[in-house]
Design a protein around this motif. Structure first.
Motif, short mmCIF file in Angstrom:
data_model
loop_
_atom_site.label_atom_id
_atom_site.label_comp_id
_atom_site.label_asym_id
_atom_site.label_seq_id
_atom_site.Cartn_x
_atom_site.Cartn_y
_atom_site.Cartn_z
N GLN A 35 7.56 -15.39 -19.83
CA GLN A 35 7.95 -15.17 -21.23
C GLN A 35 6.73 -14.99 -22.12
O GLN A 35 6.72 -14.14 -23.01
CB GLN A 35 8.81 -16.33 -21.73
CG GLN A 35 9.38 -16.10 -23.11
CD GLN A 35 10.34 -14.92 -23.16
OE1 GLN A 35 11.20 -14.79 -22.30
NE2 GLN A 35 10.17 -14.05 -24.13
N VAL A 36 5.69 -15.78 -21.88
CA VAL A 36 4.46 -15.65 -22.66
C VAL A 36 3.84 -14.28 -22.42
O VAL A 36 3.43 -13.60 -23.37
CB VAL A 36 3.46 -16.78 -22.30
CG1 VAL A 36 2.07 -16.47 -22.84
CG2 VAL A 36 3.95 -18.11 -22.83
N GLN A 38 5.33 -11.54 -21.56
CA GLN A 38 6.17 -10.53 -22.21
C GLN A 38 5.93 -10.52 -23.71
O GLN A 38 5.83 -9.47 -24.34
CB GLN A 38 7.65 -10.80 -21.91
CG GLN A 38 8.58 -9.77 -22.52
CD GLN A 38 8.35 -8.38 -21.97
OE1 GLN A 38 8.24 -8.20 -20.76
NE2 GLN A 38 8.24 -7.39 -22.83
N THR A 39 5.81 -11.70 -24.30
CA THR A 39 5.58 -11.80 -25.74
C THR A 39 4.22 -11.20 -26.10
O THR A 39 4.09 -10.47 -27.10
CB THR A 39 5.66 -13.26 -26.20
OG1 THR A 39 6.96 -13.77 -25.87
CG2 THR A 39 5.42 -13.40 -27.68
N VAL A 40 3.20 -11.50 -25.31
CA VAL A 40 1.87 -10.95 -25.55
C VAL A 40 1.91 -9.43 -25.47
O VAL A 40 1.33 -8.72 -26.32
CB VAL A 40 0.84 -11.53 -24.55
CG1 VAL A 40 -0.46 -10.75 -24.57
CG2 VAL A 40 0.59 -13.00 -24.85
N GLU A 41 2.63 -8.90 -24.49
CA GLU A 41 2.74 -7.44 -24.35
C GLU A 41 3.48 -6.84 -25.54
O GLU A 41 3.08 -5.79 -26.05
CB GLU A 41 3.45 -7.09 -23.04
CG GLU A 41 3.56 -5.61 -22.78
CD GLU A 41 2.23 -4.91 -22.64
OE1 GLU A 41 2.19 -3.68 -22.87
OE2 GLU A 41 1.22 -5.55 -22.31
N ASP A 42 4.53 -7.50 -26.00
CA ASP A 42 5.26 -6.99 -27.18
C ASP A 42 4.37 -6.97 -28.42
O ASP A 42 4.38 -6.01 -29.18
CB ASP A 42 6.49 -7.87 -27.45
CG ASP A 42 7.57 -7.74 -26.39
OD1 ASP A 42 7.51 -6.79 -25.58
OD2 ASP A 42 8.46 -8.60 -26.35
N VAL A 43 3.60 -8.03 -28.62
CA VAL A 43 2.69 -8.09 -29.77
C VAL A 43 1.63 -7.00 -29.66
O VAL A 43 1.31 -6.32 -30.65
CB VAL A 43 2.05 -9.49 -29.89
CG1 VAL A 43 0.92 -9.50 -30.90
CG2 VAL A 43 3.11 -10.52 -30.26
#
Length: 72
Positions: A35-36, A38-43
């Motif tokens: 999840q981290v 994925q969140t880093v990639e989204d940001v």
């Protein structure tokens, strides 16, 4: 004899519960890390989008400034 069976059953249950707890913790850590990531990639994607938008805006402002300068 029944106490031996009870002790073996209790010890077996304890070790199985502890092993499951370790597996659960590993699963939680893997899911959290995924999840981290994925969140880093989204940001990162959002920042890149803003960067392109700002570059485009800068180019448009520069072009308008050049047009105004040439027109005067």
């Amino acid at each position: 004899m029944p106490l031996v069976v009870l002790a073996i059953g209790g010890a077996t249950t304890y070790f199985l519960v502890m092993a499951q707890a370790v597996r659960n913790q590993e699963l939680i850590e893997r899911q959290f890390n995924a999840q981290v990531e994925q969140t880093v990639e989204d940001v990162r994607r959002r920042i890149i989008g803003y960067e392109f938008g700002l570059r485009g805006a800068r180019g448009a402002i520069t072009a308008v400034g050049l047009l105004i300068h040439q027109h005067n």
